[in-house]
Write a protein that holds these residues in place. Structure first.
Motif, PDB file in Angstrom:
ATOM      1  N   ALA A 413       3.970 -14.973  16.642  1.00  0.00           N
ATOM      2  CA  ALA A 413       4.205 -16.347  15.876  1.00  0.00           C
ATOM      3  C   ALA A 413       3.851 -15.930  14.596  1.00  0.00           C
ATOM      4  O   ALA A 413       4.626 -16.394  13.548  1.00  0.00           O
ATOM      5  N   ASP A 414       2.730 -15.422  14.299  1.00  0.00           N
ATOM      6  CA  ASP A 414       2.137 -14.977  12.904  1.00  0.00           C
ATOM      7  C   ASP A 414       3.297 -14.162  12.042  1.00  0.00           C
ATOM      8  O   ASP A 414       3.848 -14.455  10.945  1.00  0.00           O
ATOM      9  N   ALA A 415       3.958 -13.038  12.852  1.00  0.00           N
ATOM     10  CA  ALA A 415       4.999 -12.147  12.346  1.00  0.00           C
ATOM     11  C   ALA A 415       5.934 -12.783  11.900  1.00  0.00           C
ATOM     12  O   ALA A 415       6.534 -12.856  10.742  1.00  0.00           O
TER      13      ALA A 415
ATOM     14  N   LEU B 167      16.669 -29.135  21.125  1.00  0.00           N
ATOM     15  CA  LEU B 167      16.736 -29.477  19.554  1.00  0.00           C
ATOM     16  C   LEU B 167      15.973 -28.786  18.555  1.00  0.00           C
ATOM     17  O   LEU B 167      16.412 -28.552  17.616  1.00  0.00           O
ATOM     18  N   LEU B 168      14.822 -28.399  18.998  1.00  0.00           N
ATOM     19  CA  LEU B 168      13.921 -27.844  18.110  1.00  0.00           C
ATOM     20  C   LEU B 168      13.873 -26.217  18.064  1.00  0.00           C
ATOM     21  O   LEU B 168      12.874 -25.587  17.411  1.00  0.00           O
ATOM     22  N   GLN B 169      14.647 -25.644  18.834  1.00  0.00           N
ATOM     23  CA  GLN B 169      14.707 -24.520  18.903  1.00  0.00           C
ATOM     24  C   GLN B 169      15.012 -23.798  17.371  1.00  0.00           C
ATOM     25  O   GLN B 169      16.086 -24.490  16.768  1.00  0.00           O
ATOM     26  N   ARG B 170      14.442 -22.656  17.000  1.00  0.00           N
ATOM     27  CA  ARG B 170      14.693 -22.254  15.601  1.00  0.00           C
ATOM     28  C   ARG B 170      16.000 -21.721  15.490  1.00  0.00           C
ATOM     29  O   ARG B 170      16.949 -22.200  14.694  1.00  0.00           O
ATOM     30  N   ASP B 171      16.623 -21.033  16.493  1.00  0.00           N
ATOM     31  CA  ASP B 171      18.179 -20.433  16.190  1.00  0.00           C
ATOM     32  C   ASP B 171      19.046 -21.270  17.242  1.00  0.00           C
ATOM     33  O   ASP B 171      18.687 -21.435  18.321  1.00  0.00           O
ATOM     34  N   TRP B 192       9.643 -24.447  14.983  1.00  0.00           N
ATOM     35  CA  TRP B 192       9.101 -25.810  15.405  1.00  0.00           C
ATOM     36  C   TRP B 192       8.176 -25.667  16.636  1.00  0.00           C
ATOM     37  O   TRP B 192       7.529 -26.455  17.002  1.00  0.00           O
ATOM     38  N   LEU B 193       8.538 -24.476  17.553  1.00  0.00           N
ATOM     39  CA  LEU B 193       7.732 -24.669  18.832  1.00  0.00           C
ATOM     40  C   LEU B 193       6.760 -23.511  19.025  1.00  0.00           C
ATOM     41  O   LEU B 193       6.085 -23.363  19.733  1.00  0.00           O
ATOM     42  N   ILE B 194       6.584 -22.615  17.755  1.00  0.00           N
ATOM     43  CA  ILE B 194       5.403 -21.761  17.638  1.00  0.00           C
ATOM     44  C   ILE B 194       4.750 -22.073  16.081  1.00  0.00           C
ATOM     45  O   ILE B 194       5.443 -22.448  15.458  1.00  0.00           O
ATOM     46  N   GLY B 195       3.771 -21.627  15.981  1.00  0.00           N
ATOM     47  CA  GLY B 195       2.945 -21.577  14.648  1.00  0.00           C
ATOM     48  C   GLY B 195       2.806 -22.880  14.226  1.00  0.00           C
ATOM     49  O   GLY B 195       2.478 -23.792  15.097  1.00  0.00           O
ATOM     50  N   ASP B 196       2.278 -23.163  12.839  1.00  0.00           N
ATOM     51  CA  ASP B 196       1.917 -24.603  12.503  1.00  0.00           C
ATOM     52  C   ASP B 196       2.785 -25.674  12.582  1.00  0.00           C
ATOM     53  O   ASP B 196       2.223 -26.847  12.904  1.00  0.00           O
ATOM     54  N   GLY B 279       5.175 -25.001  27.295  1.00  0.00           N
ATOM     55  CA  GLY B 279       4.841 -24.352  28.656  1.00  0.00           C
ATOM     56  C   GLY B 279       3.422 -24.109  28.612  1.00  0.00           C
ATOM     57  O   GLY B 279       2.600 -25.139  28.078  1.00  0.00           O
ATOM     58  N   LYS B 280       2.784 -23.355  29.452  1.00  0.00           N
ATOM     59  CA  LYS B 280       1.378 -23.222  29.848  1.00  0.00           C
ATOM     60  C   LYS B 280       0.841 -22.874  28.729  1.00  0.00           C
ATOM     61  O   LYS B 280      -0.591 -23.149  28.777  1.00  0.00           O
ATOM     62  N   SER B 281       1.325 -22.236  27.629  1.00  0.00           N
ATOM     63  CA  SER B 281       0.493 -21.807  26.635  1.00  0.00           C
ATOM     64  C   SER B 281       0.814 -22.205  25.353  1.00  0.00           C
ATOM     65  O   SER B 281       1.718 -21.917  24.549  1.00  0.00           O
ATOM     66  N   ALA B 282       0.120 -23.543  24.868  1.00  0.00           N
ATOM     67  CA  ALA B 282       0.789 -24.098  23.715  1.00  0.00           C
ATOM     68  C   ALA B 282       0.128 -23.119  22.386  1.00  0.00           C
ATOM     69  O   ALA B 282      -0.878 -22.474  22.507  1.00  0.00           O
ATOM     70  N   PRO B 283       1.038 -23.341  21.348  1.00  0.00           N
ATOM     71  CA  PRO B 283       0.364 -22.708  20.155  1.00  0.00           C
ATOM     72  C   PRO B 283      -0.703 -23.050  19.610  1.00  0.00           C
ATOM     73  O   PRO B 283      -1.207 -24.466  20.037  1.00  0.00           O
ATOM     74  N   GLU B 284      -1.656 -22.411  18.877  1.00  0.00           N
ATOM     75  CA  GLU B 284      -2.880 -22.881  18.455  1.00  0.00           C
ATOM     76  C   GLU B 284      -3.095 -24.259  17.884  1.00  0.00           C
ATOM     77  O   GLU B 284      -3.741 -24.846  17.961  1.00  0.00           O
TER      78      GLU B 284
END
Lengths: 439, 336
Positions: A413-415, B167-171, B192-196, B279-284
């Protein structure tokens, strides 16, 4: 005044009720022992989702289960469970004691689930009932429980990672053969990247996939994620090198598209099948590629690259991937469960089922079947028998998959967001993952 | 109902009426309990089924959760958790030690959850109250619009949130298609689904999901405000803003007190939306405490630690809820 006190009491009760949802779940207890034969005419079987869909699995398994019923008079109630909820379901069944009689487990979870004590141990006596341990490929059986212990399950489908490559895209880029080392893969990947197409597709948002690649690359750097005593070593130099090398396919080399950082639903298989990416690292992908419209002559399969050609254990090209069949110790049809295990691991069923799923039979006698002589399976079979290693068979293995896989996901995600992925940032993420293993 | 609890003042009349109907020869039925005792006990009798269920469904598991939080409960013991060794307050110590990774991660998750809750509840309430006020006026198509507004609340949560994740997928996601391809609002397609940005995505989906409930409740409450108040205000020359400030919002106050509490608790504990979205592991950035505790318990198989975190969360929510109820209760008394 009294009214308002009563109202306050009711309100606090209501508050307690509303907030109670956060309280922990109850714990169950089960009896020990080897199960019973209280319900000899019925079995419940939880199958993992092996095919392209749950409906596909039901279509493959139902006729076989009917055949078993005809042979033994035992009716098998089938439930196909998607991978993302299988482990939760098994844990719930373990704690409540209300599980199926027979179930599939990912072979990497074997030692973790063995530690719960809920699965029937395949000691010599039980092994005899399915024809003996020597019927199985030793590497597959090694991924069925901790070393020096009786296996907690029997292998039924074997899989291995391979490097899938698009023949036409390689030809168009003037590349004659698939890469044998990672340097070659990066070089080829750069030639193949451009015009909206990329060298390789990765499933960067899927912790489990990430952890497998971290393990394989870790082995290639001479590192294991656990020391011989079973303690985690997630942030040692070899682990950092492995994870960084994998993430760098997107971060530094830019041969994987940034969008791959959020892939977690097999989108990378789709992208490879539709020609958006020229390479893919996957386990026995034939069925999935076919369902995405790719013909078998459009792609080739080569062993996963290594750091340098010919280097002992560092030449590990895959983990011993696969699915095992386990029996819940508290089954109320122990004889039927053993009969069912014998049936599912019989030569004939092994041929039928593995051919249907595009996997490799872990039962030696079934491997010689023509169905497994396809060019891709030949490569994967060779990898399995000569250059694969089982994931560490330690009770904390499932935590490794989650924690290291998650750390890698964050780095992807960072990358993708354009942040630099450095040795220090990889080490920081892996250290944090290791700290979560405080016990 | 009435035989158990006659309305005040009817006690004397009821037996004599009965006696008149049945004829003078019939003896008067004896009551088992005196009226005062029956009146005092009735509320508790009526509460009893709820209390029993409450005990079974919530309080007993809560007690079990508290016991588990003092144990070293890993996969070795989940078959018989009673045998898991006691660890004293270790699980709690580790959970609150913000200088170590476990505590640090829990604190991060707690702060993310607080920010998420404040934002999501405020926005959901604001949207709800605005829409409810606007929908008071009768106009063509009002019924259709009301039904449309309630759709997110009526949809099954899984279906709704999984659609959002597509809807929120990047590609290939619709959101990026609109804001990047069509409107050109961003230089590149954002994730939208990873990162800040995952925090923004989470707030948007949560608000979309909860505001119709606020709308529904507030709409019902608005119907109860007497029209005469507005008419009188108009006669006195009050404008729309003044009417909302002086009549609408004060009249909604009791409903708002409950509504905000319910929205707060639902949002703070929300598990479905983040789980389905990430999913089971949400972004920070979107690591809500419900998912964090789930991970501690079910993904790393440390149920003792997960239980300790649950207990801490429960104490926090009880504290906030209790404080809120006392504060708003005191306010109500002043009103009276």
């Amino acid at each position: 005044m009294r009214r308002s006190r009563a109202r306050n009491a009711a309100a606090v009760t209501l508050a307690a009720a509303l907030t109670a949802v956060t309280a922990g779940c109850g714990g169950g207890s089960t009896t020990d022992g080897e199960g019973s034969n209280d319900n000899p005419k019925e079995l419940t079987y939880w199958a993992s989702n092996q095919g392209t869909s749950i409906a596909h699995d039901k279509k493959v398994l139902t006729p076989e289960l009917k055949r078993f019923e005809k042979q033994t008079g035992i009716k098998v109630k089938l439930e196909v469970i998607p991978w993302d909820s299988l482990l939760d379901r098994i844990l719930a069944a373990t704690s409540s004691g209300q599980g199926p009689d027979v179930l599939n487990i990912g072979n990497t979870w074997s030692a973790s689930l063995q530690a719960t004590g809920a699965l029937l141990a395949w000691d010599e006596q039980h092994m005899k009932k399915v024809g003996g341990a020597e019927r199985f490929q030793p590497s597959a059986l090694a991924a069925a429980g901790a070393p020096q212990k009786d296996p907690a399950a029997l292998p039924i489908y074997s899989l291995a990672y391979g490097l899938y490559y698009n023949k036409k895209m390689f030809k168009d880029a003037g590349i004659d053969e698939p890469p044998a080392t990672w340097d070659e893969l990066v070089k080829d990947g750069k030639k193949l990247t451009g015009d909206g197409k990329y060298g390789i597709a990765v499933e960067g948002g899927d912790p489990v996939e990430n952890s497998h690649h971290a393990f394989i690359l870790g082995k290639q750097h001479g590192h294991d994620f656990f020391d011989p005593s079973g303690k985690p070593t997630f942030d040692s130099d070899g682990a950092v090198k492995a994870v960084k090398q994998y993430v760098d396919l997107l971060a530094a080399e830019k041969i994987a598209p940034p969008g791959n950082a959020e892939y977690a639903k097999r989108e990378s298989v789709r992208d490879f099948a539709t020609g958006k990416a020229a390479m893919l690292l996957w386990q026995a992908a034939a069925t999935s590629l076919k369902s995405n419209g790719m013909k078998s002559d459009e792609y080739g399969v080569a062993p996963v690259p290594v750091q340098a050609k010919g280097s002992g254990e560092k030449g590990t090209r895959s983990m011993v991937a696969g699915i095992n069949l386990a029996v819940f110790k508290n089954t109320d049809n122990i004889d039927g469960s053993l009969k069912f295990a014998k049936f599912m691991t019989s030569d004939e069923e092994q041929r039928t089922l593995n051919a249907a799923y595009g996997s490799i039979p872990p039962v030696k006698a079934a491997r010689s079947d023509k169905a497994f002589d396809t060019p891709d399976l030949k490569v994967l079979r060779e990898v399995l028998s000569s250059s694969s290693a089982p994931l560490p068979q330690v009770p904390d293995e499932s935590k490794f998959e989650t924690l290291v896989g998650n750390a890698t996901k964050e780095l992807f995600a960072d990358a993708a967001a354009g942040r630099k992925v450095t040795t220090a940032s990889v080490k920081k993420e892996l250290s944090a993952a290791q700290q979560q293993m405080r016990k | 109902m009435t035989t158990l609890s006659p309305p005040p003042g009817s006690e004397a009349a009821a037996p004599s009426a009965g006696a008149a109907d049945d004829g003078p020869s019939r003896p008067r039925r004896r009551r088992i309990l005196p009226d005062r005792l029956r009146r005092a006990g009735l509320p508790y009798l009526l509460l009893l089924p709820a209390l029993v269920l409450e005990l079974l469904i919530h309080l007993a598991p809560m007690a079990v959760g508290v016991v588990m939080s003092f144990k070293e409960l890993t996969q070795q013991y989940i078959r018989n958790w009673g045998e898991a060794p006691w660890t004293g307050a270790d699980n709690f110590r580790i959970a609150v030690d913000v200088n170590a990774p476990v505590g640090e991660a829990l604190l991060h998750s707690f702060l993310v959850t607080c920010a998420f809750t404040v934002l999501a509840v405020s926005l959901a309430w604001l949207l709800g109250v605005t829409a409810a006020i606007l929908m008071q006026e009768s106009f063509r198509g009002r019924g259709v619009l009301r039904a449309l507004f309630l759709t997110p609340y009526a949809l099954p949560v899984y279906t709704a949130v999984i659609t959002w994740s597509f809807l929120l997928q990047r590609d290939g996601g619709m959101v990026n298609h609109v804001i990047h391809d069509q409107l050109g609002l961003t230089d590149s397609e954002p994730f939208w689904l990873i990162g800040d940005n995952s925090f923004v995505a989470l707030v948007v989906v949560a608000v979309w999901r909860t505001w119709p409930f606020a709308f529904l409740i507030l709409m019902a409450a608005l119907q109860n405000i007497p029209k005469e108040l507005y008419e009188a205000a108009q006669v006195d020359g009050a404008g729309i803003r003044q009417q909302i400030r002086r009549i609408t919002l004060p009249s909604l106050r009791p409903v708002n007190q409950v509504l905000v509490l319910v929205l707060f608790l639902w949002t703070f504990n929300d598990f479905n939306v983040p789980y389905i979205l990430f999913g089971k592991s949400a972004p920070e950035a979107a690591d809500l405490i419900s998912i964090h505790i789930y991970q501690a318990s079910f993904v790393t198989w440390d149920f003792g630690s997960g239980s300790a975190m649950s207990v801490l969360l429960l104490l926090f929510l009880l504290l906030v809820t209790g404080g809120y109820l006392l504060a708003t209760g005191a306010g109500r008394k002043r009103d009276v």
